[in-house]
Design a protein around this motif. Structure first.
Motif, mmCIF file in Angstrom:
data_model
loop_
_atom_site.group_PDB
_atom_site.id
_atom_site.type_symbol
_atom_site.label_atom_id
_atom_site.label_comp_id
_atom_site.label_asym_id
_atom_site.label_seq_id
_atom_site.Cartn_x
_atom_site.Cartn_y
_atom_site.Cartn_z
ATOM 1 N N GLU A 125 0.806 -1.213 0.000
ATOM 2 C CA GLU A 125 0.000 0.000 0.000
ATOM 3 C C GLU A 125 0.843 1.269 0.000
ATOM 4 O OE1 GLU A 125 -2.584 -0.351 3.321
ATOM 5 O OE2 GLU A 125 -3.677 -2.059 2.510
ATOM 6 N N PRO A 147 -8.998 -1.954 -0.174
ATOM 7 C CA PRO A 147 -9.058 -2.132 1.273
ATOM 8 C C PRO A 147 -9.797 -0.986 1.954
ATOM 9 C CG PRO A 147 -6.875 -1.420 0.598
ATOM 10 C CD PRO A 147 -7.644 -1.669 -0.659
ATOM 11 N N GLU A 148 -10.175 -1.236 3.221
ATOM 12 C CA GLU A 148 -10.927 -0.235 3.984
ATOM 13 C C GLU A 148 -10.135 1.051 4.189
ATOM 14 O OE1 GLU A 148 -13.036 -1.611 7.529
ATOM 15 O OE2 GLU A 148 -12.527 -3.655 6.928
ATOM 16 N N THR A 208 -9.337 -10.035 0.978
ATOM 17 C CA THR A 208 -8.222 -9.224 1.467
ATOM 18 C C THR A 208 -7.137 -9.217 0.404
ATOM 19 O OG1 THR A 208 -6.904 -10.993 2.500
ATOM 20 C CG2 THR A 208 -8.690 -10.055 3.824
ATOM 21 N N ASP A 224 -8.059 -5.756 7.597
ATOM 22 C CA ASP A 224 -8.411 -4.786 6.567
ATOM 23 C C ASP A 224 -9.004 -5.502 5.361
ATOM 24 O OD1 ASP A 224 -8.691 -2.306 5.473
ATOM 25 O OD2 ASP A 224 -6.585 -2.031 4.963
ATOM 26 N N THR A 225 -10.309 -5.777 5.418
ATOM 27 C CA THR A 225 -10.959 -6.505 4.338
ATOM 28 C C THR A 225 -11.398 -5.555 3.232
ATOM 29 O OG1 THR A 225 -13.089 -6.296 5.452
ATOM 30 C CG2 THR A 225 -11.826 -8.305 5.874
ATOM 31 N N TYR A 226 -11.731 -6.146 2.088
ATOM 32 C CA TYR A 226 -12.323 -5.391 0.992
ATOM 33 C C TYR A 226 -13.823 -5.299 1.285
ATOM 34 C CZ TYR A 226 -7.982 -5.980 -1.683
ATOM 35 O OH TYR A 226 -6.681 -5.939 -2.111
#
Length: 366
Positions: A125, A147-148, A208, A224-226
Motif C-alpha cells: 500500500e 481495502p478499507e 483481502t 483490513d478486508t475489501y
C-alpha cells in the motif's frame, strides 16, 4: 579557456534559451495578452493578427505556453488521478471498471481535464506514495474495490486534494458514491431462494490483499478486508446462513477465477454439488457458467447462476441474472461530484440505487 557563460559547453553547441510568449508577441508586433489569446482561443482576435502570431511562433520554434506556468496561474493542474487496485492493466480487463471510467471521463470532458490511472499494488500500500507525492493533481478518485484504509488518504488530505470513492477507502474525508452492498447481496440471494434452491454456494471476489483461491476462512474476514466483498458475502449469509459453502477467487474479479471456483464447486456427484451459485461479479459468474458447461451441466436446467454488476457480455451465450449497479451512471455521478468540488461547491456523497435484472441463467431446481 571558455568565455563566461560557455563553461562546460562544447564549441558550436551553446545552449539556447527556450523561446517565450513575449518573444512571439514582440516579433508579431502585438501585446503579450493578445498573443496569449491566440494560443488559448478564449478571446476575439482578428484572423490576420492570429495568423501573424502563429507564423512568428513557428519561425522561432515556440511550441506553446508553459503548461506548468499555466496551471499555477489557474490554480489547477488539469489532471484527476484514478487509483485502481492492482496493476493498471487489470482495469482494462474488467468491463465493469471500464464502464465506470467511461462515465467518469464523459463528465470530466466538460471541464475539460485528463485522467491519470495509477495502479495500487495489492500487497504494497505504500508503493504509490512516492509517485503521488510528485504529481500535481486536482482530485483523486479511488475506483472500485480496495481495502478499507489507505495511506494515501492522509497524504492527499494534507495537500488539500479532494478525494472520491465508491465505498473505499472508508474515511469521512473521501466523498463516496456507494450502493448498499449488503442489502443488494441479500436481495439477489433471496431471488435464488424464492426459486426453490436450498443447496446454494457463493463465489466471492478477494476478501483481502492476501487472499488465495479456495474456501473462505475466518482469517479472511479479519483485519483490513475489501468492504464490497465482505458486505456482499454478509448479505448472502443473511439469507442462506453461515454454513453455506463459500469460496473466493483469490484474484479479484475475473473469468479465470470464476472457472477455477466453478470447477471446485461443481466437479462432484450430483447430490453433493450446489443447484445454484451466487457470484459477486458478472465476470466471475460467466466463469462459473463456462466451468459448468465444460462439466456437462446445463444452465439453468442443472445449475442456476447469478452475477453482480449488470454487464452485457455478448460473448456469453446467456443473459445473466444479475444485480445491476449501473457502472456508467456510477462514473458519471463521480465525475459530477468532482466537477462541483473543483467549481467551489462541497457536494455530499450519494447512495446509488441498484436493481435485480433477471436473465436466462436462473430457474427453479429440477
Amino acid at each position: 579557456m571558455a568565455s563566461p557563460g560557455q563553461a562546460g559547453t562544447p564549441r558550436g553547441q551553446r545552449r539556447q534559451q527556450r523561446p517565450t510568449l513575449r518573444d512571439v508577441a514582440t516579433g508579431a508586433g502585438v501585446s503579450v495578452s493578445t498573443a496569449s489569446l491566440v494560443f488559448s482561443g478564449k478571446g476575439p482576435v482578428a484572423a490576420a493578427t492570429a495568423e501573424r502570431v502563429r507564423a512568428v511562433a513557428s519561425e522561432i520554434g515556440f511550441a506553446g505556453p508553459n503548461p506548468l506556468a499555466s496551471s499555477l496561474r489557474q490554480g489547477r493542474a488539469g489532471v484527476v488521478g484514478v487509483v485502481v487496485e492492482g496493476r493498471v492493466r487489470i482495469a482494462f480487463r474488467d468491463p465493469f471498471a471500464i464502464s465506470v471510467l467511461d462515465g467518469l471521463a464523459e463528465e470530466l470532458d466538460a471541464i475539460p481535464t485528463g485522467l491519470l490511472l495509477l495502479g495500487q499494488p495489492a500487497n504494497d500500500e505504500e508503493n504509490l506514495l512516492p509517485l503521488i507525492a510528485g504529481l500535481a493533481l486536482d482530485a483523486v478518485v479511488f475506483s472500485l474495490c480496495g481495502p478499507e484504509s489507505s495511506p494515501l488518504v492522509d497524504h492527499l488530505s494534507a495537500r488539500g486534494i479532494p478525494m472520491f470513492g465508491t465505498g473505499v477507502p472508508d474515511d469521512k474525508r473521501v466523498t463516496q458514491v456507494r450502493i448498499d452492498e449488503r442489502a443488494a447481496g441479500a436481495e439477489i440471494a433471496r431471488h435464488v431462494k424464492r426459486l426453490g434452491h436450498r443447496r446454494v454456494a457463493h463465489v466471492a471476489m478477494s476478501l483481502t490483499a492476501r487472499s488465495v483461491a479456495g474456501p473462505v476462512t475466518p482469517e479472511d474476514l479479519r483485519g483490513d478486508t475489501y468492504l464490497s466483498s465482505r458486505d456482499r458475502l454478509d448479505g448472502f449469509r443473511d439469507v442462506f446462513g453461515a454454513r453455506a459453502e463459500v469460496v473466493q477467487t483469490g484474484d479479484g474479479s475475473s473469468v479465470e477465477g470464476g472457472i477455477v471456483a466453478g470447477r471446485a464447486l461443481l466437479d462432484r456427484p450430483a447430490g453433493d454439488r450446489p443447484t445454484a451459485v451466487v457470484a459477486q461479479s458478472d465476470v466471475i459468474a460467466a466463469g462459473v457458467v463456462i466451468a459448468a458447461e465444460e462439466l456437462g451441466l446445463r444452465v439453468p436446467d442443472d445449475l442456476s447462476v447469478t452475477g453482480f454488476d449488470g454487464l452485457d457480455l455478448p460473448w456469453l451465450p446467456h443473459r445473466l441474472t444479475t444485480m445491476d449497479q449501473h457502472g456508467q451512471d456510477k462514473g458519471r455521478i463521480l465525475g459530477t461530484l468532482v466537477r462541483r468540488t473543483l467549481g467551489g461547491q462541497r457536494p455530499r456523497g450519494v447512495i446509488q440505487p441498484v436493481h435485480l435484472r433477471e436473465g436466462t441463467t436462473t430457474a427453479p431446481p429440477r
